[in-house]
Design a protein around this motif. Structure first.
Motif, PDB file in Angstrom:
ATOM      1  N   TYR A 192     -10.568   1.333  -9.957  1.00 24.53           N
ATOM      2  CA  TYR A 192      -9.959   0.517  -8.916  1.00 24.53           C
ATOM      3  C   TYR A 192      -8.605   1.059  -8.468  1.00 24.53           C
ATOM      4  O   TYR A 192      -8.136   0.715  -7.383  1.00 24.53           O
ATOM      5  CB  TYR A 192      -9.813  -0.928  -9.369  1.00 24.53           C
ATOM      6  CG  TYR A 192     -11.142  -1.600  -9.624  1.00 24.53           C
ATOM      7  CD1 TYR A 192     -12.139  -1.618  -8.658  1.00 24.53           C
ATOM      8  CD2 TYR A 192     -11.410  -2.207 -10.838  1.00 24.53           C
ATOM      9  CE1 TYR A 192     -13.360  -2.234  -8.888  1.00 24.53           C
ATOM     10  CE2 TYR A 192     -12.627  -2.822 -11.076  1.00 24.53           C
ATOM     11  CZ  TYR A 192     -13.595  -2.828 -10.098  1.00 24.53           C
ATOM     12  OH  TYR A 192     -14.798  -3.440 -10.330  1.00 24.53           O
TER      13      TYR A 192
ATOM     14  N   SER B 159     -11.930  -6.932  -1.071  1.00 26.60           N
ATOM     15  CA  SER B 159     -12.534  -7.556   0.114  1.00 26.60           C
ATOM     16  C   SER B 159     -13.651  -8.526  -0.240  1.00 26.60           C
ATOM     17  O   SER B 159     -14.137  -9.243   0.618  1.00 26.60           O
ATOM     18  CB  SER B 159     -13.052  -6.465   1.060  1.00 26.60           C
ATOM     19  OG  SER B 159     -14.145  -5.786   0.483  1.00 26.60           O
TER      20      SER B 159
ATOM     21  N   ASP C  62      -3.343  13.286  -5.023  1.00 29.38           N
ATOM     22  CA  ASP C  62      -4.067  12.729  -6.165  1.00 29.38           C
ATOM     23  C   ASP C  62      -3.819  13.575  -7.404  1.00 29.38           C
ATOM     24  O   ASP C  62      -3.680  14.792  -7.315  1.00 29.38           O
ATOM     25  CB  ASP C  62      -5.566  12.704  -5.892  1.00 29.38           C
ATOM     26  CG  ASP C  62      -5.953  11.702  -4.821  1.00 29.38           C
ATOM     27  OD1 ASP C  62      -5.081  10.965  -4.338  1.00 29.38           O
ATOM     28  OD2 ASP C  62      -7.145  11.662  -4.470  1.00 29.38           O
TER      29      ASP C  62
ATOM     30  N   ARG D  83     -10.382  -1.317  -3.039  1.00 28.54           N
ATOM     31  CA  ARG D  83     -10.366  -1.986  -1.735  1.00 28.54           C
ATOM     32  C   ARG D  83     -11.636  -2.817  -1.538  1.00 28.54           C
ATOM     33  O   ARG D  83     -11.576  -3.926  -1.024  1.00 28.54           O
ATOM     34  CB  ARG D  83     -10.221  -0.975  -0.613  1.00 28.54           C
ATOM     35  CG  ARG D  83      -8.922  -0.243  -0.671  1.00 28.54           C
ATOM     36  CD  ARG D  83      -8.203  -0.205   0.640  1.00 28.54           C
ATOM     37  NE  ARG D  83      -6.895   0.394   0.400  1.00 28.54           N
ATOM     38  CZ  ARG D  83      -5.808  -0.276   0.054  1.00 28.54           C
ATOM     39  NH1 ARG D  83      -5.867  -1.566  -0.064  1.00 28.54           N
ATOM     40  NH2 ARG D  83      -4.674   0.329  -0.164  1.00 28.54           N
ATOM     41  N   ARG D  84     -12.766  -2.260  -1.961  1.00 27.99           N
ATOM     42  CA  ARG D  84     -14.022  -3.029  -1.864  1.00 27.99           C
ATOM     43  C   ARG D  84     -13.953  -4.281  -2.731  1.00 27.99           C
ATOM     44  O   ARG D  84     -14.383  -5.358  -2.323  1.00 27.99           O
ATOM     45  CB  ARG D  84     -15.219  -2.162  -2.265  1.00 27.99           C
ATOM     46  CG  ARG D  84     -15.638  -1.175  -1.182  1.00 27.99           C
ATOM     47  CD  ARG D  84     -16.968  -0.532  -1.470  1.00 27.99           C
ATOM     48  NE  ARG D  84     -16.974   0.276  -2.670  1.00 27.99           N
ATOM     49  CZ  ARG D  84     -16.591   1.552  -2.724  1.00 27.99           C
ATOM     50  NH1 ARG D  84     -16.166   2.171  -1.655  1.00 27.99           N
ATOM     51  NH2 ARG D  84     -16.638   2.212  -3.873  1.00 27.99           N
TER      52      ARG D  84
ATOM     53  N   LYS E 209      -6.073   4.761  -8.392  1.00 33.64           N
ATOM     54  CA  LYS E 209      -6.033   6.200  -8.622  1.00 33.64           C
ATOM     55  C   LYS E 209      -4.590   6.620  -8.857  1.00 33.64           C
ATOM     56  O   LYS E 209      -3.649   5.994  -8.379  1.00 33.64           O
ATOM     57  CB  LYS E 209      -6.667   6.974  -7.474  1.00 33.64           C
ATOM     58  CG  LYS E 209      -5.996   6.818  -6.142  1.00 33.64           C
ATOM     59  CD  LYS E 209      -6.745   7.617  -5.087  1.00 33.64           C
ATOM     60  CE  LYS E 209      -6.068   7.481  -3.742  1.00 33.64           C
ATOM     61  NZ  LYS E 209      -6.705   8.312  -2.714  1.00 33.64           N
TER      62      LYS E 209
ATOM     63  N   ASP F  32       0.812  -1.216   0.000  1.00 35.28           N
ATOM     64  CA  ASP F  32       0.000   0.000   0.000  1.00 35.28           C
ATOM     65  C   ASP F  32       0.849   1.271   0.000  1.00 35.28           C
ATOM     66  O   ASP F  32       0.916   1.997   0.998  1.00 35.28           O
ATOM     67  CB  ASP F  32      -0.935  -0.018   1.212  1.00 35.28           C
ATOM     68  CG  ASP F  32      -2.003   1.043   1.130  1.00 35.28           C
ATOM     69  OD1 ASP F  32      -2.310   1.495   0.017  1.00 35.28           O
ATOM     70  OD2 ASP F  32      -2.538   1.412   2.192  1.00 35.28           O
TER      71      ASP F  32
ATOM     72  N   SER G 157      -7.701   2.467  -4.994  1.00 32.36           N
ATOM     73  CA  SER G 157      -8.764   3.389  -4.590  1.00 32.36           C
ATOM     74  C   SER G 157      -9.712   2.681  -3.612  1.00 32.36           C
ATOM     75  O   SER G 157      -9.591   1.475  -3.366  1.00 32.36           O
ATOM     76  CB  SER G 157      -9.554   3.841  -5.816  1.00 32.36           C
ATOM     77  OG  SER G 157     -10.263   2.738  -6.350  1.00 32.36           O
ATOM     78  N   GLU G 158     -10.677   3.416  -3.099  1.00 32.86           N
ATOM     79  CA  GLU G 158     -11.684   2.819  -2.218  1.00 32.86           C
ATOM     80  C   GLU G 158     -12.470   1.736  -2.955  1.00 32.86           C
ATOM     81  O   GLU G 158     -12.772   0.687  -2.390  1.00 32.86           O
ATOM     82  CB  GLU G 158     -12.614   3.887  -1.661  1.00 32.86           C
ATOM     83  CG  GLU G 158     -11.945   4.790  -0.642  1.00 32.86           C
ATOM     84  CD  GLU G 158     -11.336   4.021   0.514  1.00 32.86           C
ATOM     85  OE1 GLU G 158     -12.000   3.131   1.084  1.00 32.86           O
ATOM     86  OE2 GLU G 158     -10.160   4.295   0.861  1.00 32.86           O
ATOM     87  N   SER G 159     -12.799   1.991  -4.228  1.00 27.82           N
ATOM     88  CA  SER G 159     -13.500   0.962  -5.027  1.00 27.82           C
ATOM     89  C   SER G 159     -12.648  -0.292  -5.166  1.00 27.82           C
ATOM     90  O   SER G 159     -13.156  -1.411  -5.106  1.00 27.82           O
ATOM     91  CB  SER G 159     -13.836   1.507  -6.422  1.00 27.82           C
ATOM     92  OG  SER G 159     -14.741   2.544  -6.341  1.00 27.82           O
TER      93      SER G 159
END
Length: 122
Positions: A84, A121, A99, A117-118, A86, A47, A113-115
């Motif tokens: 996915y 998971s 960014d 990471r989702r 950035k 990361d 990105s947050e997407s």
């Protein structure tokens, strides 16, 4: 996330005995990961900002991959376009990572990105 896809190279390298070097059981029903899946997982595990060449080097060093640097470039581009990853830049004068706009032509580094990471998971 591990769907069988025939358009992208896999990360499981066959050896001369017909098996796989990656430790995956030699079964036809075990889907092989795509370059995009492997790149996203690698960046999720490491990361911090990476350039595509660093991603490729890390994958060569730490994973049993058969795909090319160009495949990594395409995977990074696709992952970025799908939200996915950035783009970021490292500002050495201010000591920050910021960014970059998606359409920036600056040489970028990439982070999940947050997407992304989702997606990891799931």
């Amino acid at each position: 996330m591990c769907e069988e896809r025939t358009q992208e190279p896999s990360c499981n390298k066959p050896d001369n005995s017909g098996g796989h070097n990656s430790g995956v059981a030699d079964r036809e029903d075990v889907p092989q990961k795509t370059a995009k899946e492997v790149v996203l997982e690698f960046l999720g595990e490491h990361d911090y900002p990476h350039q595509p060449k660093d991603i490729y080097g890390g994958l060569i060093y730490s994973r049993d991959i058969t795909f090319s640097y160009r495949s990594v470039q395409v995977a990074v581009s696709d992952l970025h376009e799908n939200g996915y990853l950035k783009k970021v830049e490292i500002d050495t004068d201010e000591g920050v990572v910021r960014d970059l706009p998606s359409n920036s032509s600056k040489r970028a580094r990439y982070v999940v990105s947050e997407s992304g990471r989702r997606e990891l998971s799931e």
